[in-house]
Design a protein around this motif. Structure first.
Motif, PDB file in Angstrom:
ATOM      1  N   GLU A 213       0.818  -1.213   0.000  1.00 14.95           N
ATOM      2  CA  GLU A 213       0.000   0.000   0.000  1.00 14.95           C
ATOM      3  C   GLU A 213       0.854   1.267   0.000  1.00 14.95           C
ATOM      4  OE1 GLU A 213      -3.203   0.230  -0.349  1.00 14.95           O
ATOM      5  OE2 GLU A 213      -3.677  -1.906  -0.248  1.00 14.95           O
ATOM      6  N   VAL A 214       1.943   1.248   0.754  1.00 14.99           N
ATOM      7  CA  VAL A 214       2.816   2.423   0.806  1.00 14.99           C
ATOM      8  C   VAL A 214       3.529   2.625  -0.520  1.00 14.99           C
ATOM      9  CG1 VAL A 214       4.886   3.397   1.881  1.00 14.99           C
ATOM     10  CG2 VAL A 214       3.089   2.410   3.308  1.00 14.99           C
ATOM     11  N   LYS A 215       3.969   1.530  -1.164  1.00 17.06           N
ATOM     12  CA  LYS A 215       4.598   1.645  -2.478  1.00 17.06           C
ATOM     13  C   LYS A 215       3.611   2.240  -3.493  1.00 17.06           C
ATOM     14  CE  LYS A 215       7.116  -1.446  -4.358  1.00 17.06           C
ATOM     15  NZ  LYS A 215       7.626  -2.737  -4.904  1.00 17.06           N
ATOM     16  N   LYS A 216       2.367   1.779  -3.436  1.00 16.40           N
ATOM     17  CA  LYS A 216       1.347   2.297  -4.343  1.00 16.40           C
ATOM     18  C   LYS A 216       1.118   3.785  -4.105  1.00 16.40           C
ATOM     19  CE  LYS A 216      -3.564   1.699  -5.490  1.00 16.40           C
ATOM     20  NZ  LYS A 216      -4.804   0.961  -5.155  1.00 16.40           N
TER      21      LYS A 216
ATOM     22  N   ASN B 107       1.884   9.554  -5.673  1.00 10.54           N
ATOM     23  CA  ASN B 107       2.320  10.907  -5.346  1.00 10.54           C
ATOM     24  C   ASN B 107       3.366  11.410  -6.331  1.00 10.54           C
ATOM     25  OD1 ASN B 107       0.652  11.142  -3.150  1.00 10.54           O
ATOM     26  ND2 ASN B 107       2.192  10.616  -1.642  1.00 10.54           N
ATOM     27  N   ILE B 108       4.331  10.560  -6.654  1.00 11.58           N
ATOM     28  CA  ILE B 108       5.389  10.958  -7.574  1.00 11.58           C
ATOM     29  C   ILE B 108       4.816  11.195  -8.977  1.00 11.58           C
ATOM     30  CG2 ILE B 108       7.474  10.141  -8.759  1.00 11.58           C
ATOM     31  CD1 ILE B 108       8.254   8.772  -6.128  1.00 11.58           C
ATOM     32  N   GLY B 109       3.893  10.324  -9.407  1.00 10.43           N
ATOM     33  CA  GLY B 109       3.259  10.506 -10.705  1.00 10.43           C
ATOM     34  C   GLY B 109       2.511  11.823 -10.792  1.00 10.43           C
ATOM     35  N   LYS B 110       1.843  12.176  -9.707  1.00  9.55           N
ATOM     36  CA  LYS B 110       1.087  13.434  -9.666  1.00  9.55           C
ATOM     37  C   LYS B 110       2.025  14.636  -9.670  1.00  9.55           C
ATOM     38  CE  LYS B 110      -2.578  16.080  -8.801  1.00  9.55           C
ATOM     39  NZ  LYS B 110      -3.673  16.272  -9.765  1.00  9.55           N
ATOM     40  N   LEU B 111       3.090  14.576  -8.846  1.00 14.62           N
ATOM     41  CA  LEU B 111       3.982  15.715  -8.688  1.00 14.62           C
ATOM     42  C   LEU B 111       4.824  15.982  -9.927  1.00 14.62           C
ATOM     43  CD1 LEU B 111       5.195  15.115  -5.022  1.00 14.62           C
ATOM     44  CD2 LEU B 111       3.850  17.055  -5.820  1.00 14.62           C
ATOM     45  N   PHE B 112       5.333  14.917 -10.555  1.00 15.46           N
ATOM     46  CA  PHE B 112       6.302  15.094 -11.627  1.00 15.46           C
ATOM     47  C   PHE B 112       5.721  14.965 -13.028  1.00 15.46           C
ATOM     48  CE2 PHE B 112       8.977  13.946  -8.009  1.00 15.46           C
ATOM     49  CZ  PHE B 112       9.930  14.952  -8.084  1.00 15.46           C
TER      50      PHE B 112
ATOM     51  N   LYS C  48      -4.471   8.666 -10.828  1.00 15.64           N
ATOM     52  CA  LYS C  48      -4.585   7.213 -10.704  1.00 15.64           C
ATOM     53  C   LYS C  48      -5.326   6.650 -11.915  1.00 15.64           C
ATOM     54  CE  LYS C  48      -6.531   7.300  -6.624  1.00 15.64           C
ATOM     55  NZ  LYS C  48      -7.145   6.833  -5.341  1.00 15.64           N
ATOM     56  N   GLY C  49      -4.819   5.532 -12.442  1.00 13.91           N
ATOM     57  CA  GLY C  49      -5.469   4.949 -13.598  1.00 13.91           C
ATOM     58  C   GLY C  49      -4.530   4.023 -14.344  1.00 13.91           C
TER      59      GLY C  49
ATOM     60  N   THR D 217       0.564   1.074 -15.440  1.00 11.46           N
ATOM     61  CA  THR D 217       1.511   0.501 -16.389  1.00 11.46           C
ATOM     62  C   THR D 217       2.928   0.981 -16.097  1.00 11.46           C
ATOM     63  OG1 THR D 217      -0.175   0.367 -18.118  1.00 11.46           O
ATOM     64  CG2 THR D 217       2.132   0.326 -18.833  1.00 11.46           C
ATOM     65  N   MET D 218       3.076   2.273 -15.830  1.00 11.76           N
ATOM     66  CA  MET D 218       4.395   2.820 -15.511  1.00 11.76           C
ATOM     67  C   MET D 218       4.963   2.192 -14.247  1.00 11.76           C
ATOM     68  SD  MET D 218       4.069   6.867 -16.485  1.00 11.76           S
ATOM     69  CE  MET D 218       5.788   7.139 -16.046  1.00 11.76           C
ATOM     70  N   LYS D 219       4.114   1.987 -13.262  1.00 12.26           N
ATOM     71  CA  LYS D 219       4.557   1.364 -12.008  1.00 12.26           C
ATOM     72  C   LYS D 219       5.057  -0.058 -12.276  1.00 12.26           C
ATOM     73  CE  LYS D 219       2.868   0.115  -7.398  1.00 12.26           C
ATOM     74  NZ  LYS D 219       2.917  -1.358  -7.535  1.00 12.26           N
ATOM     75  N   SER D 220       4.299  -0.810 -13.083  1.00 11.33           N
ATOM     76  CA  SER D 220       4.691  -2.182 -13.406  1.00 11.33           C
ATOM     77  C   SER D 220       6.013  -2.223 -14.167  1.00 11.33           C
ATOM     78  CB  SER D 220       3.586  -2.852 -14.233  1.00 11.33           C
ATOM     79  OG  SER D 220       3.970  -4.145 -14.615  1.00 11.33           O
ATOM     80  N   LEU D 221       6.180  -1.314 -15.135  1.00 13.69           N
ATOM     81  CA  LEU D 221       7.419  -1.259 -15.901  1.00 13.69           C
ATOM     82  C   LEU D 221       8.600  -0.885 -15.015  1.00 13.69           C
ATOM     83  CD1 LEU D 221       6.128   0.520 -19.144  1.00 13.69           C
ATOM     84  CD2 LEU D 221       6.831  -1.874 -18.915  1.00 13.69           C
ATOM     85  N   TYR D 222       8.383   0.061 -14.116  1.00 16.12           N
ATOM     86  CA  TYR D 222       9.449   0.491 -13.207  1.00 16.12           C
ATOM     87  C   TYR D 222       9.900  -0.666 -12.316  1.00 16.12           C
ATOM     88  CZ  TYR D 222      11.667   2.632  -9.160  1.00 16.12           C
ATOM     89  OH  TYR D 222      12.533   2.927  -8.142  1.00 16.12           O
ATOM     90  N   GLU D 223       8.944  -1.413 -11.789  1.00 18.84           N
ATOM     91  CA  GLU D 223       9.300  -2.537 -10.923  1.00 18.84           C
ATOM     92  C   GLU D 223      10.091  -3.590 -11.699  1.00 18.84           C
ATOM     93  OE1 GLU D 223       5.628  -3.860  -9.275  1.00 18.84           O
ATOM     94  OE2 GLU D 223       5.633  -2.361  -7.672  1.00 18.84           O
ATOM     95  N   GLY D 224       9.726  -3.812 -12.958  1.00 22.65           N
ATOM     96  CA  GLY D 224      10.470  -4.757 -13.778  1.00 22.65           C
ATOM     97  C   GLY D 224      11.893  -4.303 -14.029  1.00 22.65           C
TER      98      GLY D 224
END
Length: 209
Positions: A19-22, A27-32, A37-38, A43-50
């Motif tokens: 939950e904290v990672k999400k 927050n970072i997606g919103k700020l930068f 959310k969507g 998709t970006m989160k999944s790619l980053y983790e990979g």
């Protein structure tokens, strides 16, 4: 952050690590990037983790492989620094030796690449007494230079170091003031490679105060 915290008690039990990672990613997606959310952010989160799993993969065949005002309150800053020291996500940093040096009887030639193992640095009992103990009061005294390098240092310090601290300040402030929580598996194991992650995802029961 407040909205996310308010939603957790409705679930009763949560895996805090996930939950904290999400929340951090949102927050970072919103700020930068002004991303809400969507699907795009997911998709970006999944790619980053990979990408991160690939970067930190170790091919070894042996086992084991309001910010200004908030920081004016010393005790809160100490809690944040101690939390970062114990849960430092960056395992090590690479550096290039700029001139020949001798360290503990070993000569390290100029232009040799070296690894600074940050977890060893932050868990060194010669620097931090009882290093596995969570003790924010240890930060009452100024730290010696280069004994705490959670975000690197000098011109190559992590650009996000203040953002990380800021999010942690606000998260701990709201969590401690408005919620009651309890670890469901206090003896859960903690593997450290490629980065620290409790096997149960830090599962807790949580309710609003």
């Amino acid at each position: 952050m407040v909205a996310a915290l308010q939603s957790w008690p409705q679930k009763g039990k949560i895996k805090t690590y996930n939950e904290v990672k999400k929340l951090t990613c949102e927050n970072i997606g919103k700020l930068f990037a002004s991303l809400e959310k969507g699907p795009t952010l997911d998709t970006m989160k999944s790619l980053y983790e990979g990408v991160m799993q690939g970067i930190r993969a170790m091919p070894l065949k042996f086992p084991g492989t309001a910010f200004h005002h908030a920081f004016q309150v010393g005790s809160k800053r100490h809690v944040v620094e101690e939390t970062i020291r114990m849960a430092n996500i960056v395992v090590f940093v690479f550096r290039l030796v700029s001139k020949e040096v001798e360290f503990q009887g070993y000569k390290i030639p100029k232009n040799r690449k070296v690894i600074l193992w940050l977890r060893y640095l932050h868990m060194n009992p010669e620097t931090f007494e009882d290093p596995l103990c969570f003790d924010p009061e240890r930060w009452n005294e100024p730290m010696k230079p280069v004994v705490f390098m959670a975000f690197g240092g000098g011109v190559r310090i992590c650009a996000g170091n203040m953002l990380a601290r800021m999010q942690l300040v606000f998260f701990l402030r709201h969590l401690s003031a408005g919620y009651k929580w309890e670890l469901l598996n206090p003896a859960a194991e903690m593997p450290y490679l490629p980065n620290p992650r409790p096997v149960d995802g830090v599962e807790v029961s949580i309710s609003a105060i």
